[in-house]
Design a protein around this motif. Structure first.
Motif, short mmCIF file in Angstrom:
data_model
loop_
_atom_site.label_atom_id
_atom_site.label_comp_id
_atom_site.label_asym_id
_atom_site.label_seq_id
_atom_site.Cartn_x
_atom_site.Cartn_y
_atom_site.Cartn_z
N THR A 1 0.85 -1.20 0.00
CA THR A 1 0.00 0.00 0.00
C THR A 1 0.88 1.25 0.00
N THR A 2 0.24 2.38 -0.26
CA THR A 2 1.00 3.64 -0.27
C THR A 2 1.57 3.95 1.13
N ARG A 3 1.00 3.28 2.14
CA ARG A 3 1.56 3.45 3.49
C ARG A 3 2.80 2.59 3.71
N GLY A 4 3.12 1.75 2.71
CA GLY A 4 4.32 0.92 2.81
C GLY A 4 4.08 -0.43 3.45
N ASP A 5 2.81 -0.81 3.64
CA ASP A 5 2.54 -2.12 4.24
C ASP A 5 2.38 -3.18 3.15
N LEU A 6 2.90 -4.37 3.44
CA LEU A 6 2.68 -5.51 2.56
C LEU A 6 1.49 -6.29 3.12
N GLU A 7 0.39 -6.26 2.37
CA GLU A 7 -0.84 -6.90 2.88
C GLU A 7 -1.23 -8.07 2.00
N VAL A 8 -1.70 -9.13 2.63
CA VAL A 8 -2.06 -10.35 1.92
C VAL A 8 -3.48 -10.76 2.30
N ARG A 9 -4.28 -11.15 1.30
CA ARG A 9 -5.60 -11.74 1.58
C ARG A 9 -5.69 -13.03 0.78
N ARG A 10 -6.14 -14.10 1.44
CA ARG A 10 -6.26 -15.39 0.75
C ARG A 10 -7.57 -16.05 1.16
N ALA A 11 -8.08 -16.90 0.30
CA ALA A 11 -9.32 -17.62 0.66
C ALA A 11 -9.36 -18.95 -0.05
N GLU A 12 -9.86 -19.93 0.66
CA GLU A 12 -10.06 -21.25 0.08
C GLU A 12 -11.22 -21.19 -0.91
N GLY A 13 -11.15 -22.00 -1.96
CA GLY A 13 -12.27 -22.08 -2.91
C GLY A 13 -12.14 -21.07 -4.04
N ARG A 14 -13.27 -20.78 -4.65
CA ARG A 14 -13.32 -19.93 -5.84
C ARG A 14 -12.92 -18.48 -5.55
N LEU A 15 -12.68 -17.77 -6.62
CA LEU A 15 -12.30 -16.36 -6.53
C LEU A 15 -13.36 -15.53 -5.80
N ALA A 16 -14.61 -15.96 -5.95
CA ALA A 16 -15.70 -15.23 -5.30
C ALA A 16 -15.46 -15.18 -3.79
N ALA A 17 -14.86 -16.23 -3.23
CA ALA A 17 -14.59 -16.25 -1.78
C ALA A 17 -13.53 -15.21 -1.43
N LEU A 18 -12.55 -15.05 -2.31
CA LEU A 18 -11.52 -14.03 -2.07
C LEU A 18 -12.12 -12.62 -2.18
N ALA A 19 -12.98 -12.44 -3.18
CA ALA A 19 -13.62 -11.13 -3.34
C ALA A 19 -14.43 -10.79 -2.09
N ALA A 20 -15.12 -11.80 -1.54
CA ALA A 20 -15.91 -11.57 -0.32
C ALA A 20 -14.98 -11.22 0.84
N ARG A 21 -13.86 -11.94 0.93
CA ARG A 21 -12.87 -11.66 1.99
C ARG A 21 -12.39 -10.21 1.90
N LEU A 22 -12.17 -9.74 0.66
CA LEU A 22 -11.69 -8.37 0.47
C LEU A 22 -12.74 -7.33 0.85
N ARG A 23 -14.00 -7.72 0.65
CA ARG A 23 -15.06 -6.79 1.04
C ARG A 23 -15.12 -6.67 2.56
#
Ligand code: AGP
Length: 625
Positions: free
Chosen positions: A39-61
Motif C-alpha cells: 500500500t502507499t503506506r508501505g505495508d505488505l498486505e495479503v488476503r487469501r481464501a479457500e475455494g473460488r475467486l468469489a470467496a476471495l472477493a468476499a474476503r476483500l469486502r
C-alpha cells in the motif's frame, strides 16, 4: 494449472485490476485464490481464501486493504503440493513478512531446499513446494548488498535463489522494500508481460490483461524480468541482457467475456461456424485446389514428398483430433500416420523412421506432456510441426513449423471450438500433403475445398435448428443414468471418444467411447436399460455395419440414441431417439457430429448442477506431468 497475475501502475489502485485479471485466469485452477499488495503506506498486505475467486472477493469486502496500492500480485490455485486450504493458498510469505511469492509449476527439489532452510532457522507455514522460494529470496535479499534504494537488489536475489532450484516454474515476487518493482521468472511454465501506457502486467496467459493492452512480451525459459510501471528489463538467469520486440495480439477482448451466454462452454460451442471460417477460409486456394499456410515448412512440396510417416501426438481432446487426423493423412495424402498419447510417446522411445514428421496438437501449447514429447522427438532428430491455438506459447515457439488454429481464446475448461479448429487444421494439412504428393488432383482438392466452405452453413443450421430441443429432452430423461456408452466406427470412433470425454469431465457421469465393432468383445456386457448408448450413425460406407452393432444393443434391451444424417430413414427403426444432423461428406462428418455430443454433455451437466466452465479437479492448461 494455476494462474498468476501481477500489476505495477504509475498511479492509482491496482487491486481491482488484480481481481479482474484473476477472474480471467480462473479457468487455470480454482482451489483457492489470493492477492498481495504494497500500500502507499508501505505495508505488505495479503488476503487469501479457500475455494473460488468469489470467496476471495468476499474476503476483500470484509477486510479491504489499508490504503491504495499501485503494485500487487495474485494467484488462483490448482493444488499439487498440500491440500486446497487457505494456509496453502498463494501468495506465500517469507519469515519476516518482507516479501511474497506466487508460483505456477513444481519445485522438484523442494524437500531438500526446505530441510536446508529449516536448519538455518526458517519457519514454514504451508505444505507447498512454493514456500521455499519465498525463504530463498528472503535469504539472498538479506545477504546481497543494497537496501531499498538499490532497485536491482530484488532481481539479483531472485537470480541467486533460482540457481539452486530444480523444476518448472513461473513465479512473481513482490517485496515491501522494493514497492515499484515486481520480479518474474520462467522455466517451462508460461509467463508473459503486458505493456500498457501507464502500467505493466505479468500473467500466465494473455486474456488476463487483454482489455488493458495487446502488446505482449512472452518470456522464454531461463529468463528473469524486472518489471516497473514504465516497462521491463529482461535477463537470462546467467545474467546476460535480452532484447525482444513485443508481439501484438489481435484477439478481440470481448472474446474472453461470456457475451450473454450462461456459460463460456455454450458460447464457444456456438462460435464454431465462425471458427471454421477463421481456421480455414483465408488458406484455401480454389484455383490450385490446394491450401496455403503462413509457415513455409508446409508449402514445400519436395519436403512433403519425402515424409514417410506422421507421428501425431497430443493429450485429451487434442489427441482425439489426432485420431481423426490419422485417417485424413492416410486417405487424402496416402501417408502412413499414427496417433499417440504424449505421456506415452515421450517415454516409449519410438523407433526412428527416416523421413518421419512429428506433429504435436495442442490448444494451449503449454501441455507438459505434449511439450515433453515434442522435445524428445526433436532430440531424436525428427522435424517437429505443431497445430496450436495459443499464439506465442512454448510449443508455438519451439516447433519448427506451426499451423495456428485461429479459434481465439477458449475459456471453458472443456475443449469445444478448439477441437473443431484442430480438425480443420488437420484436414487442411492432409489436403496440402495430398496435393504435394500427387495423391489428390486439382479437381479433388477443389471439391474438398468447396465442401469445407459449405460446411459453415451446415454448422450454423445445426446450432440454430431443432437439435437443441431434442437434446434437452434426452438430457432431462438421462441425467441420472448410471453411465453412457458412445459407439462409432472409422472416423466416428474418435468422436465417440470425444463425446464420452466431454460428458465425463463436465457432468461427472461415467462414459466410455468404443469402436462399435469392438463392443461385442466386452462392453456389450454393460448393456441394459439403465445405460444409454449413443451411436454415431451418419452416412458412410460403414453405416450398415454400424446398424448391425446398434441392433445388437437393441436386442439386449439397451436404450439407443442415434446421431444420423438428415433423411437417413433406417436409423429411426433401430434407435429409441434420433438426433438428425446435416448430411455432409463422410470426411467432414466428425466436425458436425461432435456438436450434438458437446451439447448433450452441456445439457446433462447443467441439469445436474455441475460447474460447467470449471469442473472439479481439472484445469484448462495442464503444465505438470
Ligand atoms: C478437453 O476437454 C480437456 N480439457 C483436455 O483433455 C485437453 O484437451 C488436454 O488437456 C490437452 O490440452 P491442450 O490442447 O492445451 O494441449
Amino acid at each position: 494449472m494455476c494462474g498468476i497475475f501481477g500489476a505495477v501502475a504509475r498511479e492509482g489502485d491496482v487491486s481491482g485490476a488484480l481481481l479482474e485479471g484473476l477472474r480471467r485466469l480462473e479457468y487455470r485452477g480454482y482451489d483457492s485464490a489470493g492477492l498481495a499488495v504494497v500500500t502507499t503506506r508501505g505495508d505488505l498486505e495479503v488476503r487469501r481464501a479457500e475455494g473460488r475467486l468469489a470467496a476471495l472477493a468476499a474476503r476483500l469486502r470484509e477486510s479491504s486493504f489499508g490504503g491504495s496500492a499501485s503494485v500487487g500480485i495474485g494467484h488462483t490455485r490448482w493444488a499439487t503440493h498440500g491440500a486446497p486450504v487457505e494456509r496453502n493458498a498463494h501468495p506465500h510469505r517469507d519469515c519476516g513478512g518482507e516479501l511474497v511469492v506466487v508460483h505456477n509449476g513444481i519445485i522438484e527439489n523442494y524437500l531438500d531446499l526446505r530441510r536446508d532452510l529449516a536448519a538455518r532457522g526458517h519457519r514454514f507455514a504451508s505444505e507447498t513446494d512454493t514456500e521455499v522460494l519465498a525463504h530463498l529470496v528472503e535469504e539472498n535479499l538479506k545477504a546481497g548488498a543494497g537496501g531499498p534504494a538499490d532497485a536491482g537488489a530484488l532481481a539479483r536475489a531472485v537470480h541467486v535463489s533460482l540457481a539452486g532450484v530444480r523444476g518448472a516454474y513461473a513465479l512473481v515476487v513482490l517485496s515491501r522494500s522494493h514497492p515499484h518493482t515486481l520480479v518474474a521468472a520462467r522455466a517451462d511454465v508460461p509467463l508473459c508481460l503486458g505493456l500498457a501506457r501507464d502500467a505493466t502486467y505479468c500473467a500466465s496467459d494473455v486474456p488476463a490483461f487483454l482489455d488493458r493492452t495487446r502488446e505482449v512480451i512472452f518470456l522464454h525459459n531461463g529468463e528473469v524480468a524486472e518489471i516497473t510501471a514504465g516497462g521491463y528489463a529482461l535477463r537470462r538467469l546467467e545474467g546476460e541482457r535480452v532484447e525482444r520486440a513485443p508481439t501484438r495480439i489481435d484477439w478481440d477482448a470481448a472474446a474472453v467475456e461470456r457475451g450473454g451466454y450462461p456459460h463460456f462452454m455454450l458460447k464457444e460451442i456456438h462460435e464454431q461456424p465462425d471458427v471454421l471460417a477463421a481456421a480455414a477460409f483465408d488458406r484455401l486456394d480454389e484455383a490450385r485446389g490446394d491450401v496455403r499456410f503462413e509457415d513455409p515448412l508446409f508449402d514445400d512440396d519436395e519436403r512433403w514428398r519425402k515424409v514417410s510417416r506422421i507421428d501425431l501426438v497430443a493429450c485429451g481432446s487434442a489427441l482425439h483430433a489426432g485420431f481423426v487426423g490419422r485417417f485424413y493423412f492416410e486417405r487424402l495424402a496416402r501417408l502412413p500416420a499414427q496417433a499417440d498419447f504424449a505421456s506415452e510417446y515421450r517415454y516409449r522411445a519410438p523407433l526412428p523412421a527416416d523421413g518421419a514428421l512429428f506433429l504435436a496438437i495442442s490448444q494451449s501449447g503449454e501441455t507438459a506432456d505434449t511439450l515433453g514429447a515434442a522435445r524428445e522427438a526433436a532430440r531424436r532428430g525428427l522435424p517437429v510441426a505443431a497445430i496450436v491455438n495459443a499464439v506465442g506459447s512454448t510449443l508455438w515457439r519451439e516447433a519448427h513449423g506451426v499451423v495456428g488454429t485461429h479459434a481465439g481464446p477458449e475459456v471453458g475448461v472443456a475443449a469445444t471450438k478448439t477441437f473443431l479448429a484442430q480438425l480443420v487444421a488437420l484436414y487442411l494439412l492432409a489436403i496440402r500433403a495430398g496435393r504435394a504428393r500427387g495423391a489428390l488432383t486439382v479437381e479433388q482438392g477443389r471439391s474438398r475445398i468447396h465442401d469445407l466452405r459449405a460446411l459453415r452453413a451446415h454448422l450454423g443450421a445445426l446450432l440454430e435448428g431443432q437439435t437443441r430441443a431434442a437434446i434437452a429432452r434426452i438430457a432431462e430423461r438421462e441425467k441420472d443414468a448410471k453411465g453412457f456408452l458412445f459407439l462409432g466406427r472409422g472416423l466416428q470412433y474418435p468422436i465417440a471418444l470425444e463425446g464420452a470425454l466431454k460428458l465425463k469431465e463436465i457432468s461427472y457421469l461415467h462414459a466410455e467411447g468404443y469402436p462399435a465393432g469392438e463392443m461385442k468383445h466386452g462392453p456389450i456386457a454393460l448393456v441394459e436399460k439403465a445405460l444409454p448408448v449413443v451411436a454415431l450413425a451418419t452416412s458412410s460406407p460403414l453405416l450398415e455395419k454400424t446398424f448391425t452393432n446398434m441392433q445388437e444393443v437393441r436386442a439386449r434391451g439397451g436404450k439407443l440414441i442415434a446421431i444420423c444424417s438428415r433423411g437417413e430413414a433406417a436409423a429411426s427403426e433401430v434407435a429409441d431417439e434420433v438426433l438428425e444432423v446435416p448430411a455432409v461428406p463422410e470426411d467432414l462428418a466428425p466436425l458436425v457430429n461432435v456438436i450434438p455430443l458437446q451439447l448433450l454433455a452441456y445439457e446433462i451437466a447443467r441439469l445436474r448442477g455441475c460447474d460447467i466452465d470449471m469442473p472439479r479437479n481439472l484445469a484448462k492448461s495442464v503444465t505438470v506431468e
